[in-house]
Design a protein around this motif. Sequence first.
Motif, PDB file in Angstrom:
ATOM      1  N   ALA A  34       0.810  -1.225   0.000  1.00 25.94           N
ATOM      2  CA  ALA A  34       0.000   0.000   0.000  1.00 25.94           C
ATOM      3  C   ALA A  34       0.839   1.268   0.000  1.00 25.94           C
ATOM      4  CB  ALA A  34      -0.937   0.002   1.202  1.00 25.94           C
ATOM      5  N   VAL A  35       2.129   1.141   0.221  1.00 28.77           N
ATOM      6  CA  VAL A  35       3.027   2.306   0.279  1.00 28.77           C
ATOM      7  C   VAL A  35       4.111   2.135  -0.781  1.00 28.77           C
ATOM      8  CG1 VAL A  35       4.696   3.546   1.683  1.00 28.77           C
ATOM      9  CG2 VAL A  35       2.587   2.700   2.729  1.00 28.77           C
ATOM     10  N   LYS A  36       4.144   3.082  -1.693  1.00 31.86           N
ATOM     11  CA  LYS A  36       5.085   2.966  -2.820  1.00 31.86           C
ATOM     12  C   LYS A  36       6.351   3.798  -2.642  1.00 31.86           C
ATOM     13  CE  LYS A  36       1.498   2.030  -6.284  1.00 31.86           C
ATOM     14  NZ  LYS A  36       0.313   2.105  -5.416  1.00 31.86           N
ATOM     15  N   ASN A  37       6.291   4.854  -1.828  1.00 33.01           N
ATOM     16  CA  ASN A  37       7.460   5.719  -1.682  1.00 33.01           C
ATOM     17  C   ASN A  37       7.451   6.394  -0.315  1.00 33.01           C
ATOM     18  OD1 ASN A  37       5.731   8.116  -1.920  1.00 33.01           O
ATOM     19  ND2 ASN A  37       5.604   7.554  -4.104  1.00 33.01           N
ATOM     20  N   GLY A  38       8.483   7.192  -0.075  1.00 34.04           N
ATOM     21  CA  GLY A  38       8.617   7.844   1.217  1.00 34.04           C
ATOM     22  C   GLY A  38       7.515   8.838   1.515  1.00 34.04           C
ATOM     23  N   THR A  39       7.028   9.511   0.489  1.00 30.41           N
ATOM     24  CA  THR A  39       5.951  10.494   0.682  1.00 30.41           C
ATOM     25  C   THR A  39       4.685   9.814   1.186  1.00 30.41           C
ATOM     26  OG1 THR A  39       6.849  11.891  -1.066  1.00 30.41           O
ATOM     27  CG2 THR A  39       4.551  12.257  -0.427  1.00 30.41           C
ATOM     28  N   GLU A  40       4.354   8.673   0.595  1.00 34.64           N
ATOM     29  CA  GLU A  40       3.170   7.932   1.022  1.00 34.64           C
ATOM     30  C   GLU A  40       3.344   7.371   2.431  1.00 34.64           C
ATOM     31  OE1 GLU A  40       2.063   4.991  -1.823  1.00 34.64           O
ATOM     32  OE2 GLU A  40       1.566   6.449  -3.390  1.00 34.64           O
ATOM     33  N   LEU A  41       4.568   6.962   2.752  1.00 41.39           N
ATOM     34  CA  LEU A  41       4.826   6.466   4.098  1.00 41.39           C
ATOM     35  C   LEU A  41       4.649   7.571   5.125  1.00 41.39           C
ATOM     36  CD1 LEU A  41       5.723   4.293   6.077  1.00 41.39           C
ATOM     37  CD2 LEU A  41       8.101   4.857   5.534  1.00 41.39           C
ATOM     38  N   LEU A  42       5.184   8.758   4.820  1.00 42.06           N
ATOM     39  CA  LEU A  42       5.026   9.890   5.734  1.00 42.06           C
ATOM     40  C   LEU A  42       3.553  10.271   5.894  1.00 42.06           C
ATOM     41  CD1 LEU A  42       8.018  12.200   4.722  1.00 42.06           C
ATOM     42  CD2 LEU A  42       7.713  10.963   6.881  1.00 42.06           C
ATOM     43  N   SER A  43       2.803  10.191   4.797  1.00 42.20           N
ATOM     44  CA  SER A  43       1.377  10.497   4.843  1.00 42.20           C
ATOM     45  C   SER A  43       0.644   9.495   5.732  1.00 42.20           C
ATOM     46  CB  SER A  43       0.793  10.470   3.426  1.00 42.20           C
ATOM     47  OG  SER A  43      -0.601  10.716   3.464  1.00 42.20           O
ATOM     48  N   TYR A  44       1.004   8.230   5.605  1.00 43.98           N
ATOM     49  CA  TYR A  44       0.387   7.197   6.443  1.00 43.98           C
ATOM     50  C   TYR A  44       0.690   7.437   7.914  1.00 43.98           C
ATOM     51  CZ  TYR A  44      -0.518   2.680   8.625  1.00 43.98           C
ATOM     52  OH  TYR A  44      -0.967   1.689   9.468  1.00 43.98           O
ATOM     53  N   LEU A  45       1.945   7.713   8.215  1.00 47.78           N
ATOM     54  CA  LEU A  45       2.350   7.934   9.605  1.00 47.78           C
ATOM     55  C   LEU A  45       1.658   9.163  10.188  1.00 47.78           C
ATOM     56  CD1 LEU A  45       6.183   7.207   9.316  1.00 47.78           C
ATOM     57  CD2 LEU A  45       4.399   5.698  10.232  1.00 47.78           C
ATOM     58  N   LYS A  46       1.502  10.209   9.375  1.00 38.07           N
ATOM     59  CA  LYS A  46       0.808  11.413   9.825  1.00 38.07           C
ATOM     60  C   LYS A  46      -0.643  11.112  10.168  1.00 38.07           C
ATOM     61  CE  LYS A  46      -0.411  16.105   8.330  1.00 38.07           C
ATOM     62  NZ  LYS A  46      -0.331  17.097   7.224  1.00 38.07           N
ATOM     63  N   ASN A  47      -1.285  10.285   9.362  1.00 40.83           N
ATOM     64  CA  ASN A  47      -2.689   9.944   9.597  1.00 40.83           C
ATOM     65  C   ASN A  47      -2.893   9.057  10.824  1.00 40.83           C
ATOM     66  OD1 ASN A  47      -3.566  11.405   7.354  1.00 40.83           O
ATOM     67  ND2 ASN A  47      -3.364   9.650   5.971  1.00 40.83           N
ATOM     68  N   GLU A  48      -1.816   8.476  11.306  1.00 38.76           N
ATOM     69  CA  GLU A  48      -1.898   7.595  12.470  1.00 38.76           C
ATOM     70  C   GLU A  48      -1.611   8.336  13.780  1.00 38.76           C
ATOM     71  OE1 GLU A  48      -2.450   3.914  12.635  1.00 38.76           O
ATOM     72  OE2 GLU A  48      -3.502   4.715  10.875  1.00 38.76           O
ATOM     73  N   TRP A  49      -1.665   9.664  13.767  1.00 40.21           N
ATOM     74  CA  TRP A  49      -1.265  10.444  14.938  1.00 40.21           C
ATOM     75  C   TRP A  49      -2.112  10.121  16.176  1.00 40.21           C
ATOM     76  CZ3 TRP A  49      -4.294  13.887  17.683  1.00 40.21           C
ATOM     77  CH2 TRP A  49      -5.499  14.274  17.098  1.00 40.21           C
ATOM     78  N   THR A  50      -3.379   9.768  15.973  1.00 43.15           N
ATOM     79  CA  THR A  50      -4.215   9.443  17.131  1.00 43.15           C
ATOM     80  C   THR A  50      -3.725   8.172  17.831  1.00 43.15           C
ATOM     81  OG1 THR A  50      -5.796   8.282  15.681  1.00 43.15           O
ATOM     82  CG2 THR A  50      -6.267  10.589  16.233  1.00 43.15           C
TER      83      THR A  50
END
Length: 206
Positions: A34-50
């Motif tokens: 589901a994660v193709k690059n670093g930008t998508e990984l950072l986006s995923y991690l940001k969305n998991e802040w809760t």
Amino acid sequence: MEKETVRIENFSDAVFAIAITLLVLDLHAPDVTAVKNGTELLSYLKNEWTSYLAFTLSFFSIFIMWVNHHKIFKQIYSRNTAIMFSNGLILFLVTAVSYPTALIARFFEGEASNIAVAIYTGIFVLINISYNLLWFIASHNKKLLRPGITDSAIKKIRNNYLYGFPTYLIAFGISFQYPTTALAISMLLLIYWAVSSGKIKMIVIN
């Protein structure tokens, strides 16, 4: 006077360790497909802040509960059935913290945030009651406490735990309408308990 609570303390330490470890199980890495690059990984991690917020809050809550549990049992030298069961109640509630933590992680940003926070703050109301119950049983007639502890020290420790109760109750009450504020109060209570754990030591010394 020989200390009779060593087995209770060792068992409790193990339960606290397991409870605090369970919290990390709700932190999930993204699927590699589901994660193709670093930008998508950072986006995923940001969305998991809760999830990170809930984990951090609950980790330090359990850690500070363990510190205070340790301080209380420094004063308890003998045991009876009531002590064992009241301590068991604390351990039961501590192990349950991982569930409302998961609810906060999943629902804090949605329309169900008030219920998630209410369950979270509600369990800490019960934990506070259980700590007050443990100290009430332990300090009754002073028979279970360490030799030489003064009535003044017993009263100050009792008041120290009683003071937290109305704040927990307020956080629970307002969580239905103002969940973010209620969670912020829970964070402030962490600071209170961190300070109060040192206060208990000063009470006993003085």
